[in-house]
Scaffold this active site. Structure first.
Site, short mmCIF file in Angstrom:
data_model
loop_
_atom_site.label_atom_id
_atom_site.label_comp_id
_atom_site.label_asym_id
_atom_site.label_seq_id
_atom_site.Cartn_x
_atom_site.Cartn_y
_atom_site.Cartn_z
CE LYS A 85 -3.59 4.49 -0.91
NZ LYS A 85 -2.93 4.41 0.34
CB SER A 125 0.21 14.35 -3.41
OG SER A 125 1.37 13.67 -3.81
CE1 TYR A 150 -3.46 10.36 -5.75
CE2 TYR A 150 -1.22 10.70 -6.55
CZ TYR A 150 -2.14 10.70 -5.52
OH TYR A 150 -1.74 11.07 -4.27
CE LYS A 154 -4.66 13.43 -3.81
NZ LYS A 154 -5.78 13.45 -2.84
CE1 TYR A 178 -1.48 15.10 3.90
CE2 TYR A 178 -2.21 13.20 2.63
CZ TYR A 178 -2.48 14.23 3.52
OH TYR A 178 -3.74 14.37 4.01
NE ARG A 296 6.98 3.54 -9.73
CZ ARG A 296 6.55 3.48 -8.48
NH1 ARG A 296 5.92 2.39 -8.03
NH2 ARG A 296 6.76 4.48 -7.65
CG ASP A 299 9.24 6.16 -10.10
OD1 ASP A 299 8.07 6.52 -9.84
OD2 ASP A 299 9.74 5.09 -9.70
C1 UD1 Z 1 3.89 7.39 -5.26
C2 UD1 Z 1 3.13 8.08 -6.34
C3 UD1 Z 1 2.74 9.43 -5.86
C4 UD1 Z 1 1.91 9.31 -4.61
C5 UD1 Z 1 2.67 8.52 -3.56
C6 UD1 Z 1 1.79 8.20 -2.39
C7 UD1 Z 1 4.05 7.10 -8.40
C8 UD1 Z 1 4.81 7.37 -9.64
N1 UD1 Z 1 3.95 8.14 -7.55
O1 UD1 Z 1 5.05 8.15 -4.96
O2 UD1 Z 1 2.05 10.13 -6.85
O3 UD1 Z 1 1.58 10.58 -4.12
O4 UD1 Z 1 3.10 7.28 -4.10
O5 UD1 Z 1 2.53 7.56 -1.39
O6 UD1 Z 1 3.52 6.04 -8.19
N2 UD1 Z 1 10.24 1.70 -5.59
C9 UD1 Z 1 11.00 0.59 -5.91
N3 UD1 Z 1 10.38 -0.63 -5.96
C10 UD1 Z 1 9.06 -0.80 -5.67
C11 UD1 Z 1 8.30 0.33 -5.33
C12 UD1 Z 1 8.92 1.57 -5.30
O7 UD1 Z 1 12.19 0.71 -6.18
O8 UD1 Z 1 8.57 -1.93 -5.74
C13 UD1 Z 1 10.90 3.01 -5.52
C14 UD1 Z 1 10.31 4.03 -6.47
O9 UD1 Z 1 10.93 3.98 -7.72
C15 UD1 Z 1 10.57 5.33 -5.72
C16 UD1 Z 1 10.52 4.94 -4.25
O10 UD1 Z 1 10.69 3.53 -4.22
O11 UD1 Z 1 11.87 5.80 -5.99
C17 UD1 Z 1 9.19 5.27 -3.61
O12 UD1 Z 1 8.14 4.73 -4.40
P1 UD1 Z 1 6.63 4.78 -3.94
O13 UD1 Z 1 6.49 4.27 -2.56
O14 UD1 Z 1 5.80 4.14 -5.01
O15 UD1 Z 1 6.31 6.35 -3.86
P2 UD1 Z 1 6.47 7.47 -5.00
O16 UD1 Z 1 6.69 6.90 -6.33
O17 UD1 Z 1 7.45 8.47 -4.51
#
Ligand code: UD1
Length: 339
Positions: A85, A125, A150, A154, A178, A296, A299
């Site tokens: 994942k 997802s 990835y 899905k 999810y 990132r 995103d």
């Molecule tokens: C990510 C995956 C998605 C997957 C999901 C599982 C990516 C691009 N997408 O979703 O395909 O199904 O996890 O849970 O990786 N953020 C920060 N700083 C950090 C980490 C995250 O600002 O260090 C922000 C991200 O930009 C985003 C939010 O937090 O806006 C959530 O991030 P994250 O937990 O990685 O989930 P997704 O990107 O939504």
């Protein structure tokens, strides 16, 4: 009634095993331990007082899959979590992702077709929607081209199941999309165990809070949202796990309207990255260190679920809040670092 949970020692898998056992199902777990730990089995057993049957099997080996199902032909349903994942890793190792996530799905479906009960829950997802044109996102929103191998696995996984359901009317399947699963079991006996530097927001926050990371990088501060940071629908893993039980029960009871159904699993509420940080600060009494950096790659701006299909048809809704999830995640982080 015997239920197979593949990837049952992983984050969502282990919480689902607990909910299944607590509803009286006999659970059999398959896991290859590639991204999980055998100690999770003890955590599950400590919560439910029932040790699930466990087999360390790699589903990439077709013979293993065949052998397992011939030994367990009385399985009444399969909840299929086993998959890789990590989005970034999938970009660098696409073939590994297609083999792990697609090859294994095909083998499992082939063997399920020989069973008397062909009830199948697939772990999908919200990534299949990409940046949806309308919010909240309904199940009818178009599937957008995947940003990563990835995400593609899905989408392809859903297509494989749908195509198989068309020709095999005995196969009954539900794909669960999810949104962002977070948190840990309130008993603090199981939770998320990210390997290496966490890519997901909440484990990164709790590791920063505990002192393993200097500060959180907030990816992007100029999104067109109220505070400039990206918005997601964070769902407590226990709420998510409960949805698997009701979805499976729907299949077992043959209450499904068609033999392939799709449901969003989310809270219906979007939270920005800064709101998630505020939740952590409320729960922990800290003032988390963070700085806003570039976006990132890959995103999206905002994603949150329209949940009425799951609410009305599955009779399921979330019961826990972002603060509940953060509280359990924070307790879990403290427990695993101090033990
Ligand atoms: C990510 C995956 C998605 C997957 C999901 C599982 C990516 C691009 N997408 O979703 O395909 O199904 O996890 O849970 O990786 N953020 C920060 N700083 C950090 C980490 C995250 O600002 O260090 C922000 C991200 O930009 C985003 C939010 O937090 O806006 C959530 O991030 P994250 O937990 O990685 O989930 P997704 O990107 O939504």
């Amino acid at each position: 009634m015997k239920i197979l949970v593949t990837g049952g020692l992983g984050f969502i898998g282990s919480h689902t095993v607990v909910e299944l056992q607590q509803e009286g199902y006999e659970v059999v777990i398959i896991d290859n331990l590639s991204n999980s730990s055998i100690e999770v089995l003890d955590g599950i057993t400590a919560i439910t007082k029932i040790k699930p049957h466990f087999e360390q099997i790699d589903l990439k080996d077709k013979n293993n899959v065949r052998q397992f199902f011939s030994n367990h032909s009385d399985i009444a349903g399969v909840v299929h979590f086993a998959a890789s994942k990590a989005v970034g890793e999938s970009v660098n190792e696409p073939l590994m992702y297609y083999e792990n996530n697609i090859g294994t799905l095909v083998y499992v479906l082939q063997e399920i077709s020989k069973l008397n009960f062909q009830n199948f829950i697939f772990s999908s997802s919200c990534t299949v929607y990409g940046q949806a044109d309308e919010l909240p996102i309904t199940e009818n929103a178009p599937v957008k081209p995947a940003e990563s191998p990835y995400g593609n696995t899905k989408q392809i996984g859903e297509e494989i199941i749908k195509d198989t359901c068309k020709v095999n009317s005995d196969l009954n399947s539900i794909a669960l999309r999810y949104f962002n699963p977070i948190g840990a079991h309130p008993s603090v006996k199981i939770g998320e165990l990210p390997i290496g530097v966490p890519q997901n927001l909440v484990p990164y926050i709790t590791q920063t809070g505990i002192g393993m990371r200097d500060q959180l990088s907030v990816f992007g501060g100029d999104y067109p949202t109220s505070d400039g940071t990206a918005i997601r629908d964070y769902i407590h893993v226990v709420d998510l796990a409960r949805a698997h039980v009701v979805a499976l029960q729907r299949l077992i009871d043959k209450k499904n309207d068609s033999n392939y159904e799709v449901f969003n699993l989310g809270t219906g509420k979007g939270s920005s990255v800064l709101e998630v940080i505020e939740s952590f600060n409320r729960i922990s009494g800290q003032n988390l260190k963070y700085s806003i950096v570039d976006k990132r790659e890959g995103d999206i701006t905002a994603a949150y679920a329209e949940t009425s299909k799951a609410n009305n048809i599955l009779g399921w809704k979330t019961e826990l809040t972002l603060d509940d999830a953060m509280d359990s995640a924070w307790k879990w982080e403290q427990k695993i670092r101090n033990s």
